[in-house]
Scaffold this motif. Sequence first.
Motif, mmCIF file in Angstrom:
data_model
loop_
_atom_site.group_PDB
_atom_site.id
_atom_site.type_symbol
_atom_site.label_atom_id
_atom_site.label_comp_id
_atom_site.label_asym_id
_atom_site.label_seq_id
_atom_site.Cartn_x
_atom_site.Cartn_y
_atom_site.Cartn_z
ATOM 1 N N ASP A 291 28.360 26.534 21.460
ATOM 2 C CA ASP A 291 27.026 27.131 21.323
ATOM 3 C C ASP A 291 27.155 28.641 21.450
ATOM 4 O O ASP A 291 27.154 29.186 22.550
ATOM 5 C CB ASP A 291 26.102 26.568 22.404
ATOM 6 C CG ASP A 291 24.674 27.100 22.282
ATOM 7 O OD1 ASP A 291 24.412 27.907 21.365
ATOM 8 O OD2 ASP A 291 23.832 26.714 23.109
ATOM 9 N N TRP A 292 27.230 29.318 20.334
ATOM 10 C CA TRP A 292 27.415 30.769 20.361
ATOM 11 C C TRP A 292 26.221 31.482 20.989
ATOM 12 O O TRP A 292 26.375 32.546 21.581
ATOM 13 C CB TRP A 292 27.654 31.294 18.944
ATOM 14 C CG TRP A 292 29.023 30.995 18.432
ATOM 15 C CD1 TRP A 292 30.065 30.432 19.108
ATOM 16 C CD2 TRP A 292 29.510 31.238 17.103
ATOM 17 N NE1 TRP A 292 31.169 30.309 18.301
ATOM 18 C CE2 TRP A 292 30.859 30.793 17.062
ATOM 19 C CE3 TRP A 292 28.942 31.772 15.951
ATOM 20 C CZ2 TRP A 292 31.648 30.891 15.912
ATOM 21 C CZ3 TRP A 292 29.723 31.861 14.799
ATOM 22 C CH2 TRP A 292 31.054 31.436 14.775
ATOM 23 N N LEU A 293 25.036 30.907 20.885
ATOM 24 C CA LEU A 293 23.866 31.561 21.460
ATOM 25 C C LEU A 293 23.919 31.595 22.978
ATOM 26 O O LEU A 293 23.248 32.417 23.615
ATOM 27 C CB LEU A 293 22.583 30.857 21.009
ATOM 28 C CG LEU A 293 22.296 30.837 19.513
ATOM 29 C CD1 LEU A 293 20.941 30.190 19.254
ATOM 30 C CD2 LEU A 293 22.346 32.231 18.909
ATOM 31 N N ALA A 294 24.690 30.716 23.563
ATOM 32 C CA ALA A 294 24.808 30.663 25.023
ATOM 33 C C ALA A 294 25.902 31.581 25.548
ATOM 34 O O ALA A 294 26.048 31.731 26.762
ATOM 35 C CB ALA A 294 25.077 29.226 25.473
ATOM 36 N N GLY A 295 26.659 32.193 24.659
ATOM 37 C CA GLY A 295 27.765 33.052 25.073
ATOM 38 C C GLY A 295 27.335 34.494 25.285
ATOM 39 O O GLY A 295 26.148 34.834 25.174
ATOM 40 N N PRO B 147 31.223 35.541 19.161
ATOM 41 C CA PRO B 147 32.602 36.036 19.128
ATOM 42 C C PRO B 147 32.752 37.289 18.259
ATOM 43 O O PRO B 147 31.851 37.646 17.504
ATOM 44 C CB PRO B 147 33.381 34.855 18.539
ATOM 45 C CG PRO B 147 32.373 34.117 17.718
ATOM 46 C CD PRO B 147 31.061 34.285 18.420
ATOM 47 N N GLU B 148 33.900 37.926 18.397
ATOM 48 C CA GLU B 148 34.154 39.131 17.626
ATOM 49 C C GLU B 148 34.296 38.798 16.142
ATOM 50 O O GLU B 148 34.773 37.734 15.775
ATOM 51 C CB GLU B 148 35.413 39.831 18.129
ATOM 52 C CG GLU B 148 35.287 40.394 19.531
ATOM 53 C CD GLU B 148 36.494 41.205 19.930
ATOM 54 O OE1 GLU B 148 37.391 41.413 19.078
ATOM 55 O OE2 GLU B 148 36.551 41.639 21.095
ATOM 56 N N ALA B 149 33.860 39.734 15.300
ATOM 57 C CA ALA B 149 33.933 39.525 13.854
ATOM 58 C C ALA B 149 33.705 40.846 13.154
ATOM 59 O O ALA B 149 33.214 41.810 13.755
ATOM 60 C CB ALA B 149 32.885 38.514 13.406
ATOM 61 N N ARG C 117 15.920 33.265 19.538
ATOM 62 C CA ARG C 117 17.270 33.356 20.120
ATOM 63 C C ARG C 117 18.292 33.788 19.072
ATOM 64 O O ARG C 117 19.163 34.609 19.334
ATOM 65 C CB ARG C 117 17.675 32.017 20.730
ATOM 66 C CG ARG C 117 16.857 31.582 21.925
ATOM 67 C CD ARG C 117 17.359 30.256 22.457
ATOM 68 N NE ARG C 117 18.708 30.391 23.016
ATOM 69 C CZ ARG C 117 19.584 29.395 23.090
ATOM 70 N NH1 ARG C 117 19.274 28.195 22.616
ATOM 71 N NH2 ARG C 117 20.775 29.598 23.610
ATOM 72 N N THR C 118 18.170 33.219 17.880
ATOM 73 C CA THR C 118 19.131 33.533 16.828
ATOM 74 C C THR C 118 19.009 34.987 16.384
ATOM 75 O O THR C 118 20.015 35.687 16.221
ATOM 76 C CB THR C 118 18.938 32.599 15.623
ATOM 77 O OG1 THR C 118 19.134 31.250 16.043
ATOM 78 C CG2 THR C 118 19.918 32.937 14.520
ATOM 79 N N MET C 119 17.782 35.456 16.186
ATOM 80 C CA MET C 119 17.610 36.834 15.743
ATOM 81 C C MET C 119 18.100 37.825 16.799
ATOM 82 O O MET C 119 18.688 38.862 16.474
ATOM 83 C CB MET C 119 16.146 37.099 15.389
ATOM 84 C CG MET C 119 15.665 36.344 14.156
ATOM 85 S SD MET C 119 16.691 36.555 12.669
ATOM 86 C CE MET C 119 16.591 38.338 12.421
ATOM 87 N N ALA C 120 17.892 37.516 18.069
ATOM 88 C CA ALA C 120 18.413 38.384 19.135
ATOM 89 C C ALA C 120 19.942 38.419 19.093
ATOM 90 O O ALA C 120 20.561 39.478 19.258
ATOM 91 C CB ALA C 120 17.918 37.899 20.490
#
Length: 221
Positions: free
Chosen positions: A134-138, A143-145, A162-165
Amino acid sequence: MVSRHPDPEAFIRAYTALERPALVPELALWLAAEYLPIWQATEDWLEKNNVDPPYWAFCWPGGQAVARYLLDNPAMVAGRTVIDFAAGGGVATIAAMKAGAARGIGNDIDPMAVAAIGLNALANGVDVHTDASDWLAGPAASPEAGVVIAGDVCYEREMTARTMAWLRGHAAAGRLVLLGDPGRNYFQADRLQELARYQIPTSLQLENRGLRETTVWRVLP
């Protein structure tokens, strides 16, 4: 009780077929022809009711639009690491690799989607990494990109916020952030730069119209 199918890949091969999405016919994906039958088959296979819909089994307009944009503008991703949030079947991740990305990571918390990304990558002759966390919880901007992409993520109010933030956090870190959206309920064109617009044929089983005008936006900090 043992499921009738030994693994997710066997299920995908049994209930979908290789098809070419309307906007990106260069790519072949394992897709379902109808919505309800594969949803019912998923519940039967998992031996539980009220499972999440099999979003991975369809090539949604937002993902198609991002994929088309990347294939037409390969300089955006050439030589860069691309991460695809809520990737579904991975159409945009695969397009990024076809466009020359150095590394593509397709993310989805649905294990079936992760399996579909792997099969779809194999069908298109590209190497795609998958991530089911769950990338939103990290942490923010992780992660880096080099490039962050997402499509069709504005269905629900809380999820959209959450996604837009999370996407804006990546933009603030100096990354190219692309969002494909066909006008979902909670989408707002705030601090977004329009890059491209497409008319995408869609199924009336999935959408309320035969064409969805879908825009690729650059997310600004």
